[in-house]
Design a protein around this motif. Sequence first.
Motif, PDB file in Angstrom:
ATOM      1  N   TYR B 207      -8.970  15.717  11.201  1.00  0.00           N
ATOM      2  CA  TYR B 207     -10.242  16.076  10.545  1.00  0.00           C
ATOM      3  C   TYR B 207     -10.735  17.395  11.137  1.00  0.00           C
ATOM      4  O   TYR B 207     -10.856  17.519  12.349  1.00  0.00           O
ATOM      5  CB  TYR B 207     -11.254  14.963  10.806  1.00  0.00           C
ATOM      6  N   GLN B 209     -13.409  21.022  10.703  1.00  0.00           N
ATOM      7  CA  GLN B 209     -14.521  21.727  10.057  1.00  0.00           C
ATOM      8  C   GLN B 209     -14.176  23.204  10.015  1.00  0.00           C
ATOM      9  O   GLN B 209     -13.640  23.762  10.971  1.00  0.00           O
ATOM     10  CB  GLN B 209     -15.820  21.487  10.836  1.00  0.00           C
ATOM     11  N   ASN B 309     -13.939  16.662   2.482  1.00  0.00           N
ATOM     12  CA  ASN B 309     -14.928  15.623   2.742  1.00  0.00           C
ATOM     13  C   ASN B 309     -16.351  16.127   2.540  1.00  0.00           C
ATOM     14  O   ASN B 309     -17.263  15.336   2.276  1.00  0.00           O
ATOM     15  CB  ASN B 309     -14.795  15.106   4.176  1.00  0.00           C
ATOM     16  N   GLY B 310     -16.535  17.425   2.661  1.00  0.00           N
ATOM     17  CA  GLY B 310     -17.869  17.975   2.477  1.00  0.00           C
ATOM     18  C   GLY B 310     -17.808  19.486   2.364  1.00  0.00           C
ATOM     19  O   GLY B 310     -16.866  20.125   2.862  1.00  0.00           O
ATOM     20  N   MET B 329     -19.621  26.193   4.736  1.00  0.00           N
ATOM     21  CA  MET B 329     -19.051  25.194   5.650  1.00  0.00           C
ATOM     22  C   MET B 329     -18.212  24.192   4.879  1.00  0.00           C
ATOM     23  O   MET B 329     -18.574  23.788   3.779  1.00  0.00           O
ATOM     24  CB  MET B 329     -20.199  24.481   6.361  1.00  0.00           C
ATOM     25  N   LYS B 331     -15.849  20.534   5.412  1.00  0.00           N
ATOM     26  CA  LYS B 331     -15.229  19.453   6.186  1.00  0.00           C
ATOM     27  C   LYS B 331     -13.980  19.053   5.409  1.00  0.00           C
ATOM     28  O   LYS B 331     -14.065  18.783   4.198  1.00  0.00           O
ATOM     29  CB  LYS B 331     -16.159  18.250   6.290  1.00  0.00           C
ATOM     30  N   SER B 333     -10.138  16.819   5.730  1.00  0.00           N
ATOM     31  CA  SER B 333      -9.292  15.969   6.569  1.00  0.00           C
ATOM     32  C   SER B 333      -7.980  15.664   5.884  1.00  0.00           C
ATOM     33  O   SER B 333      -7.903  15.528   4.671  1.00  0.00           O
ATOM     34  CB  SER B 333     -10.017  14.673   6.930  1.00  0.00           C
ATOM     35  N   LEU B 368     -12.229  18.107  14.632  1.00  0.00           N
ATOM     36  CA  LEU B 368     -13.287  17.143  14.913  1.00  0.00           C
ATOM     37  C   LEU B 368     -12.749  15.784  15.359  1.00  0.00           C
ATOM     38  O   LEU B 368     -13.394  15.072  16.110  1.00  0.00           O
ATOM     39  CB  LEU B 368     -14.171  16.941  13.683  1.00  0.00           C
TER      40      LEU B 368
END
Lengths: 464, 464
Positions: B207, B209, B309-310, B329, B331, B333, B368
């Motif tokens: 995972y 970022q 994921n984001g 930004m 995220k 994974s 992360l």
Amino acid sequence: MTTKTTIDPKLAQWLDANDARVRDQLFEFLRIPSVSARSEHKGDVRAAAQWLHAQCARIGMQVETLETAGHPIVLAEWRQAPKGAPTVLVYGHYDVQPAEPLELWTSPAFEPTIRDGKIFARGSVDDKGQLWLHIAALEAHLATRGTLPVNVIVLAEGEEEVGSEHLAEFVKAHRERLKCDAVVISDSTMFAPGIPSILSSLRGLAYLQVDVTGPNSDLHSGMYGGAVVNPATALARIVASFHDADGRIAIEGFHDKVRPFPDAVRAGLRELPFDEREFMEHLDVQALGGEPGYSTLERLWHRPTCEVNGMLSGYTGEGAKTVLPGQAMLKVSCRLVPDQDPKEIAKLVERHVLKHAPKGVTVKVTELHGGHAWRAELDGPLYDAASRALEAAFGRTPVITGEGGSIPVVNDFATILGAPVLLVGFGLPGENAHAPDEWISVENLEKGMRAMACLWDEISKQQM
Amino acid sequence: MTTKTTIDPKLAQWLDANDARVRDQLFEFLRIPSVSARSEHKGDVRAAAQWLHAQCARIGMQVETLETAGHPIVLAEWRQAPKGAPTVLVYGHYDVQPAEPLELWTSPAFEPTIRDGKIFARGSVDDKGQLWLHIAALEAHLATRGTLPVNVIVLAEGEEEVGSEHLAEFVKAHRERLKCDAVVISDSTMFAPGIPSILSSLRGLAYLQVDVTGPNSDLHSGMYGGAVVNPATALARIVASFHDADGRIAIEGFHDKVRPFPDAVRAGLRELPFDEREFMEHLDVQALGGEPGYSTLERLWHRPTCEVNGMLSGYTGEGAKTVLPGQAMLKVSCRLVPDQDPKEIAKLVERHVLKHAPKGVTVKVTELHGGHAWRAELDGPLYDAASRALEAAFGRTPVITGEGGSIPVVNDFATILGAPVLLVGFGLPGENAHAPDEWISVENLEKGMRAMACLWDEISKQQM
């Protein structure tokens, strides 16, 4: 053979003699916290309108304060010019941005203070100072000659900082009364200190929101990842499709109606003292980007864009959350140039987005906002007059600048009144128009008055 | 010629006679709100440990409650099996998820209620019910025979729902004492009602970022758009580069260490009663996606992924704000399969991201979270024994399932103790493990006890 234009010595003399008093009066105007966005300042906004009304009356204009559904409009007129003289409409606004955060102001926002040749106050440059210099220029004529060489309408609104919501409607309703040969607006900046500037183009806008929906809720990315179409990935791929590998906009039909900008404009841009290194340093970036084949100023002022304004999907807090988002949202806007139509561009973007949406997600495109680009016809007599007047006041011919953003009222005036618009501003880069420590240069304020006083004479000499 | 395995009639008889009492005791366990995530329930978590401690002692095990830096671990042992008998470690957890939102529960979360053959309560299936069925199976042996055919260690932790923070450390510290021939965990679900299941694989995780920084603040998209590299667009193009046009992961080196899954697994998956239409209806999507050449279950369980994921950038509120974001930004994974290494994959993703970052933005990649994938060796005696025991209780051979997510403790046990892990769960799809109205099927609870009682006999017959 051209004769160098000079300002009528009588006007210049009067302005020299009255500079201090004119500035003191501007300070009175600036002390009124006419923040249109805040209901607690409603009385102050009206007080600013009343103050302006009284000043226009004092210099000898016919004045009315006209109600709108929001803040009032001050309409001052002087129509005693010789038969056949042109009519000029001066537009400005007497409302200001909120002053917060107050603690970031070096001196109080509504207590004008001079430091380093600058008047610091909220509204100093945007737009009370620039509106006031027009009133002073008109007063110079009326006080020294008892007359003006042109008919003048001053239209000052109190809602510019909240979107000029009632202005277009007002102009339409008073179309006959506001009929004019030119519109003059001072609400912009000069390219650099000492360089008078005519702002000749504004870009239009097509602003859209794209909502991508995948599964009916956020899913566990372990349990579902790999087999469910990820709306965030789908959205990212759509965004990536907006430009080709070189940075050209790749939306089909997007460039079809782009009117090339004149060679003269390109040549003019090359002569502007634009320092790309300084521009990058100011932004803290190591490189610039954009469409190949165009300079930075061309990209900023004369080429259309497609820029992401916002993007949101899934988990965006601290740390790791293993979610496969159910939705993804995009805000995207295109800056437009003549003759792109905002509605048409919005449709093209929508079609492109839908075409690039994969199976397994549904995509909704919503048009949020739009506006046409504007480009001045620089060959007209209005610009010749302005050029001479600015040279008379600043000692050099003006440069022609563009602006990447939009000023919707410009198009409203141009379209509804069918008159050419002259954007001649006296702000400067770094003036903090919407930030703490807003300022206007004292020199520009004074030269601006002289340029505008000269402009009425120059316009009267033209066949408009 | 294979003989059909049946459960020892004496064990079955005892379980029949004691079902009601065993269920009543489970209800006592379920009434303790041992929510490990909430400090106000710290006392309840300890009370659940004490309750479990007392029950294990009652059935005849040696019990200790051992402190950790967080909630305690209950360690119950029975080591009197015949010389040479294998040792089995049963892992479970006595803590539960928070029950909020309480108003969505049909009956109170901590007052177990039977409806439609289901026991509704927080922790019923995750994991108190599944842990308790092991204790009941052990009691059946000890009560009827006064002995067990294998040595048994029950390890029950109170921090599974908050990340098992102190478990690996504990297992390492007690490696010698916890030495065993097999680990049995019941904390998962069956593929469908009536279909006993052995969970044979878990995916790993890497995972990350990604932070993309452009200009030093959000800019006006009109004034700067077209010449400044937009971090949101840059990020979208990076995300789009993660997969090729067909949906294959395009990160260089990503697949290098992927160990193909056995043909037997593929064949097994084909036989599972998986209804793709139902799966899509459940998610409300019109189509599925993913890597070409693989079925949905293969994509979910046995192939690695790269999922957003984001994602966050710029203005994401209502309406239109013409901002060119200063940052974006992401995220992201990757779910991993054997033998992908989480650290190595994180490095490959980082390298890919940096390679695809345009000039004009700076990109920071932060790792992360990570974990290894796990795959059972289905050929071993442990699985043969489990298969027979499940068939004895459920009347059919188990199916082999996979799980797309990760259960980090599985790898911890496998790695630290070096023993095979059997994941045999009795939950069912729709059980609401982390949601209101969590339930366990009464039938599965009872069949689970019988299967596990049978399992000890079957294991004892094997050469482990």
